[in-house]
Design a protein around this motif. Structure first.
Motif, PDB file in Angstrom:
ATOM      1  N   ASP A  75     -28.770  24.831  16.007  1.00  0.00           N
ATOM      2  CA  ASP A  75     -28.819  23.428  16.435  1.00  0.00           C
ATOM      3  C   ASP A  75     -28.391  22.577  15.241  1.00  0.00           C
ATOM      4  OD1 ASP A  75     -31.212  21.514  18.305  1.00  0.00           O
ATOM      5  OD2 ASP A  75     -29.907  20.767  16.729  1.00  0.00           O
ATOM      6  N   ALA A  76     -27.449  21.662  15.462  1.00  0.00           N
ATOM      7  CA  ALA A  76     -26.960  20.834  14.354  1.00  0.00           C
ATOM      8  C   ALA A  76     -28.077  19.984  13.751  1.00  0.00           C
ATOM      9  CB  ALA A  76     -25.824  19.942  14.840  1.00  0.00           C
ATOM     10  N   GLN A  77     -29.032  19.575  14.588  1.00  0.00           N
ATOM     11  CA  GLN A  77     -30.113  18.721  14.092  1.00  0.00           C
ATOM     12  C   GLN A  77     -31.019  19.498  13.134  1.00  0.00           C
ATOM     13  OE1 GLN A  77     -30.509  15.631  14.224  1.00  0.00           O
ATOM     14  NE2 GLN A  77     -32.667  15.076  14.165  1.00  0.00           N
ATOM     15  N   GLY A  79     -30.114  21.915  11.145  1.00  0.00           N
ATOM     16  CA  GLY A  79     -29.396  21.990   9.871  1.00  0.00           C
ATOM     17  C   GLY A  79     -29.510  20.683   9.107  1.00  0.00           C
ATOM     18  N   TYR A  80     -29.373  19.605   9.825  1.00  0.00           N
ATOM     19  CA  TYR A  80     -29.465  18.283   9.197  1.00  0.00           C
ATOM     20  C   TYR A  80     -30.849  18.062   8.584  1.00  0.00           C
ATOM     21  CZ  TYR A  80     -30.531  13.262   9.212  1.00  0.00           C
ATOM     22  OH  TYR A  80     -30.978  12.008   8.869  1.00  0.00           O
ATOM     23  N   LEU A  82     -33.066  20.270   7.716  1.00  0.00           N
ATOM     24  CA  LEU A  82     -33.289  21.174   6.593  1.00  0.00           C
ATOM     25  C   LEU A  82     -32.572  20.656   5.351  1.00  0.00           C
ATOM     26  CD1 LEU A  82     -34.488  23.840   5.613  1.00  0.00           C
ATOM     27  CD2 LEU A  82     -32.443  25.000   6.444  1.00  0.00           C
ATOM     28  N   ALA A  83     -31.318  20.240   5.518  1.00  0.00           N
ATOM     29  CA  ALA A  83     -30.568  19.682   4.379  1.00  0.00           C
ATOM     30  C   ALA A  83     -31.260  18.435   3.847  1.00  0.00           C
ATOM     31  CB  ALA A  83     -29.132  19.354   4.804  1.00  0.00           C
ATOM     32  N   TYR A  84     -31.781  17.615   4.738  1.00  0.00           N
ATOM     33  CA  TYR A  84     -32.477  16.394   4.323  1.00  0.00           C
ATOM     34  C   TYR A  84     -33.710  16.740   3.501  1.00  0.00           C
ATOM     35  CZ  TYR A  84     -34.029  11.535   4.702  1.00  0.00           C
ATOM     36  OH  TYR A  84     -34.380  10.238   4.424  1.00  0.00           O
ATOM     37  N   ILE A  86     -34.277  19.474   1.776  1.00  0.00           N
ATOM     38  CA  ILE A  86     -33.883  20.038   0.474  1.00  0.00           C
ATOM     39  C   ILE A  86     -33.422  18.920  -0.455  1.00  0.00           C
ATOM     40  CG2 ILE A  86     -32.162  21.488  -0.672  1.00  0.00           C
ATOM     41  CD1 ILE A  86     -32.319  23.343   1.795  1.00  0.00           C
ATOM     42  N   LEU A 104     -29.608  29.591   8.581  1.00  0.00           N
ATOM     43  CA  LEU A 104     -29.124  28.442   7.802  1.00  0.00           C
ATOM     44  C   LEU A 104     -29.252  28.667   6.302  1.00  0.00           C
ATOM     45  CD1 LEU A 104     -30.494  25.524   9.996  1.00  0.00           C
ATOM     46  CD2 LEU A 104     -28.169  26.384   9.869  1.00  0.00           C
TER      47      LEU A 104
END
Lengths: 200, 334
Positions: A75-77, A79-80, A82-84, A86, A104
Motif C-alpha cells: 500500500d503506498a500509504q 510506505g509513506y 513508514l518513510a515519515y 523514519i 518495505l
C-alpha cells in the motif's frame, strides 16, 4: 498518548479480523487518543494538538506520538507513513503477518533504520503483547492487558483471610493481587512460553 | 494486492540543506554531493524509485531563465520515463520557478512538485545574517510529503510545503506574520497534508501535454507614483527591454505624458502591458494598452516574459496574454 493506526483496505476477511484485534489492543491503553483510517472519524486528537497544528501549519502527523502500521499488504500509504516515521524519528511499529516479509525494509540498510522503528512479525497469540510492549516503551509506562473474561472461583474462609492479609494497606483489590500472582507464574513458566511459541 | 512502484526524477536545484550545520552530505552544491545526500534520505526509497540529477547548486536568488529552461527541458525529455518529478529548490525564488514551469509545461498528466529546505547553509547565513529563520516543520518530513505527492494522483506543477499543496501558477509568498511561508493566489489549494495526503477535486485539464520552454526575461516592470519624474523611466522605456509591464496599484498614476512615452516604445515594437492587482479592470478607453487583472503579480510578470518569447506578432501576443494558459486567472477564461 496520541497514536495513529493505519491498515491497508482489503477484502481479506482474515486480515480485517486482525485489524479489529489490533485496534482493540491499542484501545486497551488508558488515556490514549487513537486516530485511525479504520475508525468512523479518522482524526481523533486533543483540541490543543489540533490548535498547535493549525498555528504552526504543520501536518497532523506531527502531533501524534507513535504510528502503528499493519503492513502485510502492499500500500503506498504504508510506505509513506513508514518513510515519515523514519525521517522524523517518530516511534513506529510495523506489523506484518508471520508468513510475510517486511517488504518495505528491503529498501534500507540496517544502519538506516532508526531504533524508534520496529518491524515485528506477529501471531494472534503475540499481537496484543507486542502492541502493548511497543506503546509502553513509547509512553514509558508498563501497559497491561485489560481483564475481560469473568471467572468465578469458590474459595475457603482461610484463603479469603489470606487475600485480605496480602492486600491490606495496598491499593490492590483481592482480584488484582490474584491476577498479579498468576501473571508472575506465567512469566516464570518456560513450558508455557514453549506452548505459546507452538501456536505460532 | 500489488501496487506498481513509481519512478520519480529528482532534480536538485538548491534548497537541499538537511542540517543547519551544513556538514558534507547535508546539501547538494555540486553533482558529487548527491550520493552522500541520498544516503541521508534513504527512506525516500521506500516511497518510489528515484533517479537523482544535478541542475543547479548556487544561491536561490541566482535562479532565473537559464535554470527554468533547463528544468523544463529536462522534464520534457524525461516525460515518458517517469511517473512524477520532484524539484528541490531554494525557497527565495521557488514561487517564480513554479510559475515559470506552469507556463512552460502545459496540460501535464504527471505531477511536477517543487519544495525546498527552510534551513540555510553556513554561507547563506553569513551572507544575510539578519534574515528570519523559518521555524515550521522539519525538512525531511517535508521531502517525504513532497515525494508522496509526486507519485500521487495530481497532475500539473505544484508547490508542497508545510501542510499545503498549492498550484504552481498561483504560488506566492505569504505576508509577514503569517504562519505559512507560501500562499495561493485566490486561496486555491489542491490539497492538504494531515494524517496523509488529502486531495481536493482537481481542476479540469485541457488538451494534451505541451512543452513551450522558451522565455524572454528582458521585461522591465514599472510602477509610476505621483511626483516621480518620468525622465527616470526613460532608461527603461528606450533601452533594451523586450517588454514593459506597468503595474497600477492604489496610488499609481498613468499621466498622459507617460502614456505618450509608452506608445512610443510600443511603436518601436516593444509590447506594453498594464497589470492591475485585484479583479477590477480600469476603463478600457483610458488606457490604450492590453491589461492583465485577476492574476497574481509574479504570474503577471512571468506570463509576459513567457508570452513575448512565444510570438512577436502583437495581436497574437495580446490573445495569448488574455487567454488562460495554466489556470493563472481567478475567473475562468477560454
Amino acid at each position: 498518548m496520541k497514536v495513529y493506526l493505519y491498515t491497508s483496505p482489503t477484502d481479506r476477511r482474515d486480515l480485517n479480523a486482525v485489524y479489529a484485534r489490533i485496534k482493540e489492543a491499542v484501545k486497551q491503553v488508558e488515556g490514549l487518543w487513537l486516530s485511525s483510517n479504520i475508525e468512523r472519524k479518522e482524526v481523533n486528537l486533543p483540541p490543543e494538538s489540533l490548535t498547535r497544528a493549525e498555528e504552526t501549519q504543520t501536518p497532523l502527523l506531527d502531533q501524534v506520538d507513535a504510528i502503528v502500521l499493519e503492513g502485510s499488504t502492499a500500500d503506498a500509504q504504508i510506505g509513506y507513513l513508514l518513510a515519515y516515521a523514519i525521517s522524523t524519528g517518530k516511534p513506529c511499529l510495523y506489523l506484518f503477518e508471520r508468513r510475510g516479509q517486511a517488504q518495505l525494509f528491503r529498501h534500507l540498510k540496517p544502519a538506516q533504520i532508526p531504533k524508534t522503528v520496529r518491524a515485528v512479525r506477529y501471531t494472534r497469540a503475540t499481537l496484543a503483547e507486542t502492541i502493548h510492549g511497543f506503546l509502553g516503551t513509547v509512553s514509558g509506562i508498563e501497559i497491561r492487558e485489560a481483564p475481560r473474561i469473568k471467572f468465578t472461583l469458590r474459595i475457603t474462609k482461610t484463603i479469603e483471610q489470606y487475600l485480605g492479609f496480602k492486600t491490606a494497606n495496598t491499593n490492590l483489590t483481592k482480584a488484582d493481587w490474584l491476577r498479579g500472582e498468576i501473571e508472575r507464574l506465567m512469566r516464570d513458566d518456560p513450558k508455557f512460553r514453549d506452548f505459546l511459541r507452538s501456536l505460532e | 494486492m500489488v501496487f506498481r512502484r513509481k519512478k520519480v526524477l529528482l532534480l536538485f536545484a538548491g534548497g537541499t540543506t538537511l542540517d543547519a550545520r551544513d556538514r558534507p552530505g547535508d546539501s547538494v552544491k555540486k553533482s558529487s554531493d548527491i550520493r552522500r545526500w541520498m544516503d541521508q534520505m534513504a527512506e525516500l526509497g521506500i516511497i518510489a524509485d528515484l533517479d537523482p540529477e544535478f541542475v543547479y547548486g548556487g544561491e536561490a536568488a541566482g535562479i532565473g531563465a537559464e535554470e527554468w529552461v533547463a528544468l523544463a527541458q529536462r522534464i520534457r525529455g524525461g516525460y515518458r520515463d517517469y511517473d512524477g518529478f520532484l524539484v528541490l529548490h531554494g525557497l527565495e525564488t521557488l514561487p517564480a520557478t513554479a510559475v515559470a514551469l506552469s507556463f512552460m509545461l502545459q496540460s501535464l498528466t504527471r505531477p511536477v512538485v517543487l519544495t525546498g529546505s527552510p534551513l540555510r547553509t553556513r554561507e547563506e547565513r553569513r551572507a544575510d545574517p539578519g534574515a528570519a529563520e523559518y521555524r515550521g516543520m522539519g525538512i525531511k518530513a517535508n521531502l517525504v510529503n513532497a515525494l508522496q505527492v509526486a507519485i500521487g494522483e495530481l497532475t500539473g506543477v505544484v508547490v508542497v510545503f508545510g501542510s499545503r499543496i498549492i498550484p504552481g501558477v498561483r504560488a506566492m509568498f505569504a505576508p509577514p506574520g503569517s504562519p505559512h511561508l507560501f500562499e495561493s493566489f485566490g486561496d486555491a489549494f489542491l490539497g492538504r497534508i494531515d494524517l496523509g495526503i488529502r486531495y481536493a477535486p482537481p481542476p479540469a485539464r485541457r488538451g494534451a501535454f505541451r512543452a513551450a520552454p522558451a522565455i524572454d526575461t528582458h521585461v522591465v516592470t514599472l510602477d509610476i507614483k505621483p511626483g516621480v519624474p518620468l525622465e527616470l523611466f526613460d532608461a527603461a522605456l528606450t533601452g533594451r527591454a523586450h517588454g514593459i509591464l506597468v503595474t497600477l496599484t492604489t496610488g499609481s498614476v498613468l499621466p498622459s505624458e507617460a502614456v505618450a512615452r509608452l506608445k512610443r516604445a510600443e511603436a518601436r515594437g516593444v509590447p506594453v502591458v498594464l497589470f492591475r492587482p485585484g479583479t477590477t479592470p480600469p476603463p478600457r478607453e483610458s488606457y490604450p494598452f492590453p491589461f492583465l487583472t485577476g492574476i497574481s503579480g509574479p504570474a503577471a510578470v512571468i506570463k509576459v516574459m513567457w508570452a513575448i518569447a512565444q510570438t512577436r506578432d502583437h495581436r497574437k501576443l495580446i490573445r495569448l496574454l488574455q487567454q488562460d494558459v495554466a489556470g493563472e486567472f481567478l475567473e475562468k477564461r477560454p
